[in-house]
Design an enzyme around this catalytic site. Structure first.
Site, PDB file in Angstrom:
ATOM      1  N   ASP A 212     -52.553 -63.568  31.906  1.00 53.95           N
ATOM      2  CA  ASP A 212     -52.985 -62.663  30.631  1.00 53.95           C
ATOM      3  C   ASP A 212     -52.408 -61.216  31.163  1.00 53.95           C
ATOM      4  OD1 ASP A 212     -54.904 -62.218  28.558  1.00 53.95           O
ATOM      5  OD2 ASP A 212     -55.772 -60.752  29.882  1.00 53.95           O
TER       6      ASP A 212
ATOM      7  N   GLU B 198     -45.503 -73.479  47.484  1.00 49.61           N
ATOM      8  CA  GLU B 198     -45.946 -74.396  48.653  1.00 49.61           C
ATOM      9  C   GLU B 198     -46.401 -75.767  48.253  1.00 49.61           C
ATOM     10  OE1 GLU B 198     -49.159 -71.618  49.942  1.00 49.61           O
ATOM     11  OE2 GLU B 198     -47.622 -70.097  50.147  1.00 49.61           O
TER      12      GLU B 198
END
Length: 582
Positions: free
Chosen positions: A186, A278
């Site tokens: 956002d 990751e």
């Protein structure tokens, strides 16, 4: 308001629609001053929507159906009820707790007096009114000011503080550990503010902000009243005054905004890119960034930053062949320059739904909501054009985003009474901006049931809202009667319905690999005369916004048309879109 269990129940519907992923607006713990975009706890589900167990069940069900889940991340601001902000108020000026937010002393109303009566600068809130609110000290005296680019209850975080970086990386990992596939970010362009927070005389707005209502950000009331969900005595008069407001083109930002699209945001997204790397699997970040021109937006999707960004140029083009063609070309060029996919979107939770926008006398305008006092769209014409434009967006290479209910052809609710509205922008501008409630009305699932099936009666003995013969709860925003004719159960399996058109076009898109396809303007392309035409792989796409019918090109057959048919003999004018193959 619906809940996560309700989302889980509707996932099979989404699977048959043919979507690959669902993006959920915020379901975090929140006082709901701005529909959940005021987050009080990023790691908790609001009881309105269920529990973390409900979220996990929804995620597991989605994955079992081959649907990825993208959650909404709100990193620009928190709720004023977030633990951090409460700690900041308690700790006082100069404390580490206040350094997590944008607290500043005020300016003197009389130079040298030291009373700090004036706000630190002249910035205006995106929702209208001032972007600064003054706090009260424990002894009752006026204190410092805090920045909120949106509602008073949404204080901006201080992204110059390493603690903020660390916290948001932790939030990312919390949801990635649960198995989410990505994040819609956002206000991705708003996190970093220019050093010194200089005054700025410009006017910034949300996605509709390319076109702005005069005075929309200056006629605001304080203090904040939006979360009261009631109309003040002044609102009818304000709404009446606003009836005459015309939407005019807002000039480009000059000078550039000191709080949007600062270069420092890009290092934040490089950090986040490394966090996602990751994790195994296909994880993604998509930016909500109101940035122009397209070349600036492309910077957000460089290889070490985000993966996608919403393409608001395409949304803002409206129903106009030349504007749409320009948006398509510039968007593909800019995204291609950084080897990223473009995106295509026509409606979202911040804009008037495109079937209603396209039914206005000028189908390129972007009103900030529509009320009963405003021009009412031509519903049939708007829907016809909307179906055609949607076919274009699905046939372009890249990712297409559908707003909930778009597949039903839902229009804007244009007659919401003031007392039903909940958008803070409506309250902060005294109704000059009608707000976004009209596009957020709950979907109609079953035409003959209360609330069109949005809330269902519970089984006896469950203790739910519908137990012991009680009627289901009313939807959180009232639905227009016209929704009954557009309910999902009315359209399912009915040839030519908007729902079946979407299902057919999305299946065609998948079978012809259009999302990963190629783009080339076709010989028939003639935007000056209202014709937009392009090739994607072996498919020819033609949309006729002009006034005369076109012949089907030699060697091609109409596979799908926006009127729901196939094998058409000609390409009709004004609203016809066609997918053709040899």
């Amino acid at each position: 308001m619906g809940d996560l269990a309700g989302v889980t129940a509707k996932l099979p519907y989404l699977q048959t629609l043919g979507v690959d992923a669902v993006w959920l607006s915020p379901f975090y713990k929140s006082p709901q001053a701005d529909a959940g975009y005021d987050v009080a706890d990023y790691r908790a589900v609001d009881p309105l929507f269920g529990t973390l167990d409900d979220f996990d069940a929804m995620l597991e069900k989605a994955h079992s159906l081959g649907i990825k889940v993208i959650v909404d991340l709100v990193p620009n601001h928190t709720s004023d009820e977030h633990a951090w902000f409460r700690e900041a108020l308690a700790a006082g000026p100069g404390s580490p707790e206040r350094e997590r937010y944008m607290f500043r002393p005020g300016k003197d109303s009389t130079p040298g007096s030291g009373d700090g009566t004036l706000a630190p600068n002249n910035w205006k809130s995106i929702f209208g009114g001032p972007a600064w609110t003054r706090v009260t000290n424990d002894d009752g005296t006026p204190g410092e000011w805090y920045l909120h680019l949106f509602d008073t209850k949404q204080p901006d975080l201080n992204w110059d503080n390493p603690e903020v970086h660390e916290e948001m990386r932790s939030v990312l990992r919390f949801w990635l550990d649960r198995g989410v596939d990505g994040f819609r970010v956002d206000v991705a362009h708003g996190l970093v503010k220019e050093a010194g927070l200089p005054d700025w005389e410009g006017s910034a707005a949300m996605v509709e902000g390319g076109l702005s209502a005069p005075g929309a950000h200056s006629e605001a009331a304080e203090p904040h009243t939006a979360h009261a969900h009631v109309a003040s005595a002044a609102e009818p008069a304000a709404a009446a005054v606003a009836t005459a407001v015309e939407h005019k083109v807002k000039p480009p930002l000059d000078p550039p905004s000191p709080f949007f699209d600062q270069d420092g945001v890009h290092e934040i997204y490089r950090e986040w890119h490394r966090v996602l790397a990751e994790y195994d699997g296909d994880r993604m970040l998509v930016a909500e960034a109101w940035v122009e021109p397209a070349e600036r937006l492309a910077r957000y999707v460089r290889k070490d930053e985000m993966h996608q960004a919403f393409n608001f140029d395409f949304l803002l083009a409206g129903w106009d062949a030349e504007r749409m063609a320009e948006a398509i070309e510039s968007s593909l060029d800019a995204a291609g320059s950084v080897e990223a996919p473009s995106t295509w979107v026509l409606s979202n939770h911040d804009t008037v739904r495109h079937p209603s926008r396209f039914g206005l006398a000028d189908p390129t305008t972007f009103p900030k909501g529509i009320s009963a006092q405003d021009e009412q769209p031509d519903a049939a014409l708007g829907l016809s054009r909307a179906r055609a434009a949607s076919m274009v967006s699905f046939a372009l290479p890249g990712s297409a985003y559908l707003y909930q209910g778009e597949e039903l052809g839902l229009p804007e609710h244009t007659s919401l009474p003031a007392e039903a509205r909940q958008d803070p922008s409506f309250f902060r501008t005294k109704g000059v901006e009608r707000g976004r409630d009209g596009c957020r009305v709950p979907l109609p699932w079953k035409s003959k049931e209360p609330g069109f099936g949005f809330s269902e009666a519970a089984s006896p003995g469950t203790g739910g809202a519908g137990a012991a013969g009680k009627a289901p709860a009313a939807p959180w925003l009232p639905q227009p009667e016209a929704f009954g004719e557009l309910a999902a159960d009315v359209q399912a399996g009915v040839g030519g319905s908007t729902l079946e058109l979407y299902r057919s076009v999305l299946a065609f898109r998948r079978s012809h690999f259009l999302g990963s396809g190629t783009f080339q303007w076709a010989e028939e392309h003639d935007p000056a005369n209202g014709v937009l035409a392009f090739h994607n792989r072996d498919v020819l796409v033609v949309v006729n916004m002009g006034t005369t019918a076109l012949p089907v090109p030699a060697g091609f057959r109409v596979e799908l048309s926006s009127d729901g048919g196939s094998g058409a003999a000609s390409i009709v004018p004004n609203s016809g879109a066609y997918l053709l193959a040899k």
